[in-house]
Design an enzyme around this catalytic site. Structure first.
Site, PDB file in Angstrom:
ATOM      1  N   LYS A  48       0.882  -1.186   0.000  1.00 52.68           N
ATOM      2  CA  LYS A  48       0.000   0.000   0.000  1.00 52.68           C
ATOM      3  C   LYS A  48       0.915   1.230   0.000  1.00 52.68           C
ATOM      4  O   LYS A  48       1.465   1.616   1.024  1.00 52.68           O
ATOM      5  CB  LYS A  48      -0.855  -0.040   1.270  1.00 52.68           C
ATOM      6  CG  LYS A  48      -2.183   0.669   1.218  1.00 52.68           C
ATOM      7  CD  LYS A  48      -2.193   2.058   0.677  1.00 52.68           C
ATOM      8  CE  LYS A  48      -2.237   3.108   1.760  1.00 52.68           C
ATOM      9  NZ  LYS A  48      -1.899   4.451   1.270  1.00 52.68           N
ATOM     10  N   GLU A  97       8.752   1.265  11.443  1.00 53.38           N
ATOM     11  CA  GLU A  97       9.748   2.340  11.463  1.00 53.38           C
ATOM     12  C   GLU A  97       9.047   3.682  11.470  1.00 53.38           C
ATOM     13  O   GLU A  97       8.353   4.041  10.522  1.00 53.38           O
ATOM     14  CB  GLU A  97      10.681   2.229  10.261  1.00 53.38           C
ATOM     15  CG  GLU A  97      11.975   2.980  10.544  1.00 53.38           C
ATOM     16  CD  GLU A  97      12.467   3.730   9.365  1.00 53.38           C
ATOM     17  OE1 GLU A  97      12.340   4.962   9.362  1.00 53.38           O
ATOM     18  OE2 GLU A  97      12.977   3.076   8.446  1.00 53.38           O
ATOM     19  N   CYS A 130      13.419  10.232   7.789  1.00 55.29           N
ATOM     20  CA  CYS A 130      13.220   9.817   9.181  1.00 55.29           C
ATOM     21  C   CYS A 130      14.521   9.949   9.968  1.00 55.29           C
ATOM     22  O   CYS A 130      14.510  10.255  11.139  1.00 55.29           O
ATOM     23  CB  CYS A 130      12.669   8.401   9.248  1.00 55.29           C
ATOM     24  SG  CYS A 130      13.463   7.285   8.117  1.00 55.29           S
ATOM     25  N   GLU A 139       9.063  15.770  15.618  1.00 52.66           N
ATOM     26  CA  GLU A 139       9.621  15.636  14.271  1.00 52.66           C
ATOM     27  C   GLU A 139       8.915  16.626  13.346  1.00 52.66           C
ATOM     28  O   GLU A 139       7.696  16.602  13.219  1.00 52.66           O
ATOM     29  CB  GLU A 139       9.388  14.202  13.779  1.00 52.66           C
ATOM     30  CG  GLU A 139       9.993  13.957  12.432  1.00 52.66           C
ATOM     31  CD  GLU A 139       9.776  12.522  11.952  1.00 52.66           C
ATOM     32  OE1 GLU A 139       8.648  12.032  12.097  1.00 52.66           O
ATOM     33  OE2 GLU A 139      10.731  11.923  11.449  1.00 52.66           O
TER      34      GLU A 139
HETATM   35  P1  NAD Z   1       1.303   8.384   7.819  1.00 57.63           P
HETATM   36  O1  NAD Z   1       1.871   7.591   8.909  1.00 57.63           O
HETATM   37  O2  NAD Z   1      -0.073   8.885   7.974  1.00 57.63           O
HETATM   38  O3  NAD Z   1       1.328   7.543   6.441  1.00 57.63           O
HETATM   39  C1  NAD Z   1       2.244   6.491   6.162  1.00 57.63           C
HETATM   40  C2  NAD Z   1       1.521   5.388   5.426  1.00 57.63           C
HETATM   41  O4  NAD Z   1       0.481   4.861   6.268  1.00 57.63           O
HETATM   42  C3  NAD Z   1       0.803   5.822   4.147  1.00 57.63           C
HETATM   43  O5  NAD Z   1       0.860   4.798   3.180  1.00 57.63           O
HETATM   44  C4  NAD Z   1      -0.631   6.008   4.604  1.00 57.63           C
HETATM   45  O6  NAD Z   1      -1.566   5.903   3.568  1.00 57.63           O
HETATM   46  C5  NAD Z   1      -0.769   4.875   5.579  1.00 57.63           C
HETATM   47  N1  NAD Z   1      -1.837   5.047   6.565  1.00 57.63           N
HETATM   48  C6  NAD Z   1      -2.380   6.207   7.016  1.00 57.63           C
HETATM   49  N2  NAD Z   1      -3.361   5.947   7.911  1.00 57.63           N
HETATM   50  C7  NAD Z   1      -3.420   4.602   8.044  1.00 57.63           C
HETATM   51  C8  NAD Z   1      -4.211   3.723   8.841  1.00 57.63           C
HETATM   52  N3  NAD Z   1      -5.139   4.178   9.671  1.00 57.63           N
HETATM   53  N4  NAD Z   1      -3.973   2.401   8.742  1.00 57.63           N
HETATM   54  C9  NAD Z   1      -3.023   1.911   7.923  1.00 57.63           C
HETATM   55  N5  NAD Z   1      -2.266   2.699   7.128  1.00 57.63           N
HETATM   56  C10 NAD Z   1      -2.450   4.025   7.194  1.00 57.63           C
HETATM   57  O7  NAD Z   1       2.287   9.550   7.531  1.00 57.63           O
HETATM   58  P2  NAD Z   1       1.933  10.952   6.837  1.00 57.63           P
HETATM   59  O8  NAD Z   1       0.661  11.538   7.329  1.00 57.63           O
HETATM   60  O9  NAD Z   1       2.013  10.731   5.387  1.00 57.63           O
HETATM   61  O10 NAD Z   1       3.140  11.820   7.391  1.00 57.63           O
HETATM   62  C11 NAD Z   1       2.991  12.487   8.621  1.00 57.63           C
HETATM   63  C12 NAD Z   1       4.254  12.469   9.402  1.00 57.63           C
HETATM   64  O11 NAD Z   1       4.754  11.134   9.559  1.00 57.63           O
HETATM   65  C13 NAD Z   1       5.431  13.169   8.757  1.00 57.63           C
HETATM   66  O12 NAD Z   1       5.379  14.533   8.835  1.00 57.63           O
HETATM   67  C14 NAD Z   1       6.558  12.551   9.528  1.00 57.63           C
HETATM   68  O13 NAD Z   1       6.662  13.120  10.784  1.00 57.63           O
HETATM   69  C15 NAD Z   1       6.138  11.133   9.659  1.00 57.63           C
HETATM   70  N6  NAD Z   1       6.716  10.273   8.602  1.00 57.63           N
HETATM   71  C16 NAD Z   1       7.753   9.502   8.930  1.00 57.63           C
HETATM   72  C17 NAD Z   1       8.330   8.707   7.963  1.00 57.63           C
HETATM   73  C18 NAD Z   1       9.496   7.837   8.248  1.00 57.63           C
HETATM   74  O14 NAD Z   1      10.273   7.553   7.347  1.00 57.63           O
HETATM   75  N7  NAD Z   1       9.668   7.334   9.440  1.00 57.63           N
HETATM   76  C19 NAD Z   1       7.831   8.705   6.674  1.00 57.63           C
HETATM   77  C20 NAD Z   1       6.731   9.505   6.371  1.00 57.63           C
HETATM   78  C21 NAD Z   1       6.177  10.268   7.368  1.00 57.63           C
END
Ligand code: NAD
Length: 483
Positions: free
Chosen positions: A177, A253, A287, A387
């Site tokens: 996904k 992660e 990250c 972050e």
């Molecule tokens: P997120 O955690 O919402 O999204 C990451 C993934 O999870 C996406 O594919 C998203 O569609 C999916 N997702 C979202 N809600 C979900 C749910 N309820 N169940 C299962 N999957 C779900 O991250 P974001 O909103 O895109 O980013 C927000 C913050 O997250 C960023 O500003 C940053 O702080 C952090 N982030 C960290 C990393 C990392 O590499 N560790 C990567 C992206 C974002």
């Protein structure tokens, strides 16, 4: 405007629309305009993808492959991606915003992941366990089954490959996904996999929204493993959802607030340059971004000037123009980062460089923010603890090595850290005391696919990279034979 892009779901070896027929828009963050659509997969599409992966897992076409043939298939995919690297990097840069050469670096990492894990497939040895005479006991590493991979948007292809390549190497089948911001490039990889002969159902991609497709995948009773990378909040939800089916979450992660410790004996100029360029790499959306710079009190003024000079020279632009720094990935992310910058000033930190969204065209149309530097930051401030995921650096000072280590560890996160010193003993001593999973000394930037990477504390658990990935995407079976 770039040619209109379109991504379908990739299920059972072919592109298919969402069953509902719904799509969602995909943006070019460099221009703030819609450049295409992706299928909005829902729970019913996740069902189809998991069912296809389940069948493929049992099929002779996949399960019946010899390890060497499975390895060769992974190797063929690496070569195929290499042949298509220009198109993939172009697409990645378009949907994510990153400079073209950085998109090329990421595609190279994807190639390396498939190459590296291709070499592991026929080297996943079991073990013979010493037991009493008359008994023969051995241990096997077996695939988990169907593994779900939920991917963020910051390194969409790198994180796809570093999870999917070892998963497949062990013999699993996968449902991926991708993040809603970056669905296009992932579907492209699945399509290339089909072209080199991966059997239908081995790699499925369900594009869609997190609370719909993502939540359906995390909670699906048909998956036997789940890898997630993203925010702490979503990570917690994913853990809770997976717990309902006792689905093993092999890797989670999450974010980081990583420190960079510069000691007085270091090459200060090199360290300052590295810190300034590092926080701007991927527009700070990494990250492992080193967002807390810790310097000795008496070197503070000089380091601030050097960081400002480097930041002033960073050229912003559309990813396809290959600037030094591209836009943030989305309007939402732009507002988030600008909010943090305002919060920093409100909390009493001094904004000494950048901090604005450019007001003149063409940059005003994209989701750009200037490289930003704060001084006067202290533990307890939100910009030090949370972050930001943008090109925002805060500088703190210390007097002693102990104080530096204490400041570095004063975080709920624990992903990576960097040490700058010419003293080898100090490098080892400090590395041992840092509460993180990954330490770099005197720069070094990225990390190879050969080395494990992951989190401790709120940064999560599990390790991606190296043999650790092979182990985490497999399960142990013990066989005891009375002879
Ligand atoms: P997120 O955690 O919402 O999204 C990451 C993934 O999870 C996406 O594919 C998203 O569609 C999916 N997702 C979202 N809600 C979900 C749910 N309820 N169940 C299962 N999957 C779900 O991250 P974001 O909103 O895109 O980013 C927000 C913050 O997250 C960023 O500003 C940053 O702080 C952090 N982030 C960290 C990393 C990392 O590499 N560790 C990567 C992206 C974002």
């Amino acid at each position: 405007m770039a040619e209109v892009q379109k991504a379908d779901l990739w299920i059972d070896g072919k592109p298919v629309p969402a069953q509902s027929g719904a799509t969602f828009p995909v943006y070019d963050p460099g221009r703030g305009e819609v450049i295409g659509t992706a299928a909005r997969g829902g729970p019913e599409d996740v069902d189809r993808a998991v069912e296809s992966a389940r069948k493929a897992f049992r099929s002779p076409a996949w399960r019946g492959l010899s390890p060497s043939d499975r390895g060769r298939l992974l190797g063929s995919l690496a070569r195929k991606i290499e042949a298509a690297k220009d198109r993939i990097a172009w697409l990645l840069s378009l949907e994510n915003g990153k400079p073209l050469r950085h998109a090329h670096d990421e595609v190279y990492t994807v190639i390396r992941n498939f190459e590296y894990y291709a070499g592991w497939v026929d080297k996943i040895h079991g073990r013979i366990i010493p037991v009493p005479p008359g008994v023969f006991d051995y241990l096997l590493y077996e695939p988990l089954g169907v593994v779900g991979h939920i991917i963020p948007w910051n390194y969409p292809l790198d994180i796809f490959a570093r999870g999917v390549a070892p998963s497949l190497a062990v013999g699993n089948t996968v449902v991926v996904k991708p993040a809603e911001e970056t669905p296009l490039s992932s579907v492209e990889i699945a399509c290339l996999a089909a072209e080199v002969g991966f059997p239908p159902g081995v790699i499925n991609v369900v594009t869609g929204l997190g609370p719909e497709a993502g939540a359906a995948l995390a909670g699906h009773p048909g998956i036997q493993g789940l890898a997630f990378c993203g925010s702490v909040e979503t990570g917690k939800q994913v853990l809770e959802t997976a717990a309902r089916n006792i689905t093993p979450v092999v890797s989670l992660e999450l974010g980081g607030k990583s420190p960079c410790l510069v000691f007085p004996d270091a090459d200060i100029e090199k360290a300052a340059r590295s810190a300034a360029e590092g926080i701007c790499y991927n527009t700070g959306q990494s990250c492992g971004a080193l967002s807390r710079l810790l310097v000795p009190e008496d070197l503070f003024g000089g380091v601030v000037e050097q960081v400002k000079t480097v930041m002033a020279g960073i050229r912003l632009g559309h990813g396809h123009d290959d600037p030094d720094m591209g836009p943030l990935v989305s309007k939402e992310q732009l507002h988030r980062v600008l909010d943090y910058i305002q919060t920093g000033s409100r909390e009493g930190a001094q904004l000494v460089h950048g901090g604005r969204h450019p007001e003149t065209r063409p940059l005003s149309e994209g989701y750009f923010v200037e490289p930003t530097l704060f001084t006067g930051v202290h533990p307890g401030m939100r910009i030090v603890e949370e972050e930001i995921f943008g090109p925002v650096l805060g500088i703190q000072t210390f007097r002693t090595e102990e104080e530096a280590v204490e400041l570095a560890n004063a975080s709920s996160y624990g992903l990576s850290a960097e040490i700058w010193t010419r003293d080898l003993s100090r490098a080892h001593r400090v590395a041992a005391q840092l509460d993180v999973s990954h330490v770099t000394v005197n720069g070094g930037g990225g990390f190879g696919v050969e080395a494990p990477f992951g989190g401790v504390k709120q940064s999560g658990f599990g390790r991606e990279g190296g043999i650790e990935s092979i182990l985490q995407y497999s399960r142990v079976k013990n066989v005891w034979i009375n002879l």
